[in-house]
Design a protein around this motif. Sequence first.
Motif, PDB file in Angstrom:
ATOM      1  N   THR A  45       0.419  39.443  32.289  1.00 50.96           N
ATOM      2  CA  THR A  45      -0.394  38.281  32.014  1.00 50.96           C
ATOM      3  C   THR A  45       0.494  37.075  31.894  1.00 50.96           C
ATOM      4  O   THR A  45       1.571  37.053  32.167  1.00 50.96           O
ATOM      5  CB  THR A  45      -1.110  38.611  30.636  1.00 50.96           C
ATOM      6  OG1 THR A  45       0.115  38.988  29.850  1.00 50.96           O
ATOM      7  CG2 THR A  45      -1.827  39.965  30.571  1.00 50.96           C
TER       8      THR A  45
ATOM      9  N   ASN B  73      -5.817  31.429  30.232  1.00 51.85           N
ATOM     10  CA  ASN B  73      -5.261  33.018  30.280  1.00 51.85           C
ATOM     11  C   ASN B  73      -5.591  33.542  31.651  1.00 51.85           C
ATOM     12  O   ASN B  73      -6.595  33.418  32.159  1.00 51.85           O
ATOM     13  CB  ASN B  73      -5.740  33.769  29.196  1.00 51.85           C
ATOM     14  CG  ASN B  73      -5.403  33.127  27.630  1.00 51.85           C
ATOM     15  OD1 ASN B  73      -4.292  32.802  27.680  1.00 51.85           O
ATOM     16  ND2 ASN B  73      -6.221  33.418  26.879  1.00 51.85           N
TER      17      ASN B  73
ATOM     18  N   ARG C   6      -4.444  37.000  34.311  1.00 53.68           N
ATOM     19  CA  ARG C   6      -3.764  38.386  34.767  1.00 53.68           C
ATOM     20  C   ARG C   6      -3.248  38.033  36.126  1.00 53.68           C
ATOM     21  O   ARG C   6      -3.970  37.632  37.082  1.00 53.68           O
ATOM     22  CB  ARG C   6      -4.703  39.531  34.725  1.00 53.68           C
ATOM     23  CG  ARG C   6      -3.964  40.731  35.065  1.00 53.68           C
ATOM     24  CD  ARG C   6      -4.623  42.097  34.683  1.00 53.68           C
ATOM     25  NE  ARG C   6      -5.344  42.108  33.368  1.00 53.68           N
ATOM     26  CZ  ARG C   6      -4.464  42.332  32.500  1.00 53.68           C
ATOM     27  NH1 ARG C   6      -3.194  42.575  32.423  1.00 53.68           N
ATOM     28  NH2 ARG C   6      -5.095  42.368  31.097  1.00 53.68           N
TER      29      ARG C   6
ATOM     30  N   LYS D 186      -6.253  36.137  38.312  1.00 56.06           N
ATOM     31  CA  LYS D 186      -7.696  35.868  37.790  1.00 56.06           C
ATOM     32  C   LYS D 186      -7.928  35.610  36.324  1.00 56.06           C
ATOM     33  O   LYS D 186      -6.922  35.702  35.737  1.00 56.06           O
ATOM     34  CB  LYS D 186      -8.754  37.262  38.008  1.00 56.06           C
ATOM     35  CG  LYS D 186      -7.854  38.458  37.426  1.00 56.06           C
ATOM     36  CD  LYS D 186      -9.011  39.364  37.673  1.00 56.06           C
ATOM     37  CE  LYS D 186      -8.695  40.768  36.746  1.00 56.06           C
ATOM     38  NZ  LYS D 186      -9.425  41.919  37.102  1.00 56.06           N
TER      39      LYS D 186
ATOM     40  N   ILE E 106      -8.561  35.744  32.330  1.00 58.63           N
ATOM     41  CA  ILE E 106      -9.005  36.610  31.279  1.00 58.63           C
ATOM     42  C   ILE E 106      -9.233  36.147  29.879  1.00 58.63           C
ATOM     43  O   ILE E 106      -8.835  34.680  29.915  1.00 58.63           O
ATOM     44  CB  ILE E 106      -7.637  37.774  31.179  1.00 58.63           C
ATOM     45  CG1 ILE E 106      -6.456  36.857  30.826  1.00 58.63           C
ATOM     46  CG2 ILE E 106      -7.640  38.478  32.302  1.00 58.63           C
ATOM     47  CD1 ILE E 106      -5.337  37.814  30.526  1.00 58.63           C
ATOM     48  N   ASP E 107      -9.809  36.515  29.107  1.00 61.24           N
ATOM     49  CA  ASP E 107      -9.646  35.975  27.730  1.00 61.24           C
ATOM     50  C   ASP E 107      -8.740  36.344  26.780  1.00 61.24           C
ATOM     51  O   ASP E 107      -7.640  36.877  27.292  1.00 61.24           O
ATOM     52  CB  ASP E 107     -11.280  36.462  27.079  1.00 61.24           C
ATOM     53  CG  ASP E 107     -11.316  37.735  26.877  1.00 61.24           C
ATOM     54  OD1 ASP E 107     -10.324  38.605  26.817  1.00 61.24           O
ATOM     55  OD2 ASP E 107     -12.513  38.387  26.525  1.00 61.24           O
TER      56      ASP E 107
ATOM     57  N   LYS F 136      -7.464  39.811  26.657  1.00 63.11           N
ATOM     58  CA  LYS F 136      -6.932  40.207  28.084  1.00 63.11           C
ATOM     59  C   LYS F 136      -8.072  40.939  28.932  1.00 63.11           C
ATOM     60  O   LYS F 136      -7.874  41.871  29.849  1.00 63.11           O
ATOM     61  CB  LYS F 136      -5.869  41.105  27.762  1.00 63.11           C
ATOM     62  CG  LYS F 136      -4.495  40.303  27.229  1.00 63.11           C
ATOM     63  CD  LYS F 136      -3.413  41.184  27.151  1.00 63.11           C
ATOM     64  CE  LYS F 136      -2.146  40.510  26.608  1.00 63.11           C
ATOM     65  NZ  LYS F 136      -2.323  39.657  25.710  1.00 63.11           N
ATOM     66  N   LYS F 137      -9.486  40.466  28.735  1.00 62.56           N
ATOM     67  CA  LYS F 137     -10.327  41.093  29.277  1.00 62.56           C
ATOM     68  C   LYS F 137     -11.050  40.156  30.539  1.00 62.56           C
ATOM     69  O   LYS F 137     -10.672  39.062  30.242  1.00 62.56           O
ATOM     70  CB  LYS F 137     -11.751  41.298  28.394  1.00 62.56           C
ATOM     71  CG  LYS F 137     -11.615  42.151  27.298  1.00 62.56           C
ATOM     72  CD  LYS F 137     -11.669  43.693  27.772  1.00 62.56           C
ATOM     73  CE  LYS F 137     -11.245  44.795  26.525  1.00 62.56           C
ATOM     74  NZ  LYS F 137     -10.849  45.765  26.680  1.00 62.56           N
ATOM     75  N   ASP F 138     -11.238  40.725  31.537  1.00 62.65           N
ATOM     76  CA  ASP F 138     -11.708  40.068  32.786  1.00 62.65           C
ATOM     77  C   ASP F 138     -12.817  39.233  32.444  1.00 62.65           C
ATOM     78  O   ASP F 138     -13.879  39.552  31.917  1.00 62.65           O
ATOM     79  CB  ASP F 138     -11.773  41.019  33.954  1.00 62.65           C
ATOM     80  CG  ASP F 138     -12.458  40.272  35.272  1.00 62.65           C
ATOM     81  OD1 ASP F 138     -12.366  39.027  35.439  1.00 62.65           O
ATOM     82  OD2 ASP F 138     -13.006  40.888  36.194  1.00 62.65           O
ATOM     83  N   ILE F 139     -12.635  37.715  32.773  1.00 60.73           N
ATOM     84  CA  ILE F 139     -13.866  36.959  32.484  1.00 60.73           C
ATOM     85  C   ILE F 139     -14.507  36.222  33.958  1.00 60.73           C
ATOM     86  O   ILE F 139     -15.119  35.247  33.937  1.00 60.73           O
ATOM     87  CB  ILE F 139     -13.631  35.768  31.474  1.00 60.73           C
ATOM     88  CG1 ILE F 139     -12.345  34.963  31.885  1.00 60.73           C
ATOM     89  CG2 ILE F 139     -13.461  36.613  30.160  1.00 60.73           C
ATOM     90  CD1 ILE F 139     -12.127  33.419  30.872  1.00 60.73           C
ATOM     91  N   SER F 140     -13.599  36.858  35.015  1.00 64.50           N
ATOM     92  CA  SER F 140     -13.918  36.296  36.414  1.00 64.50           C
ATOM     93  C   SER F 140     -14.999  37.152  37.192  1.00 64.50           C
ATOM     94  O   SER F 140     -15.178  36.774  38.290  1.00 64.50           O
ATOM     95  CB  SER F 140     -12.510  36.150  36.964  1.00 64.50           C
ATOM     96  OG  SER F 140     -11.680  35.884  36.388  1.00 64.50           O
TER      97      SER F 140
END
Length: 162
Positions: A76, A93, A95, A111, A113-114, A117-121
């Motif tokens: 990250t 943020n 990854r 990509k 992330i929030d 650490k969750k994908d937002i893309s």
Amino acid sequence: MAKKHIFFLLSLSALIVSCGLSKENRTSRKTINGTWELTKINYEGSQGYFKSTLFGDAKAQCFEGSEWYFLANNSTGYYDIPQKDDCFSGKRNIRWAVVDVNGTPSQFQFKFIDEKKKDISGGYGYIFTIRSLTDTAMTVSTDVNSEGEKVTVVYQFVRKSL
């Protein structure tokens, strides 16, 4: 019954080992680990002035002088755009990964992330060719299409700290 469990564990172990990072990949990740400054963005393959928005985020000139932080142990980090005229400053943020192509670590990917650490893309990200990587400098590039012509965008980084 015990033989099935042993076979399963051996199979699982072999799978994990085979999916591990190459020595070169681990070295590249260790080299990238730390804080970098994006010092220059160039365009190759076409003449003229380019007005571009990078990563669907901000104008190219906003990224010059931006700080990029990469943490290798969990892949990250972030980039931080400094306050400038017409630039939306602040941290984004990410990854990131170094990907082996034909057995060598030759791609850098990231990509968005929030904070959790969750994908937002939506699973989408950005892929770059690693042109050079040392302890103090990194150059990556990516090809884009501009009015039907291939243009290579080249990003030059210098290390700020580990």
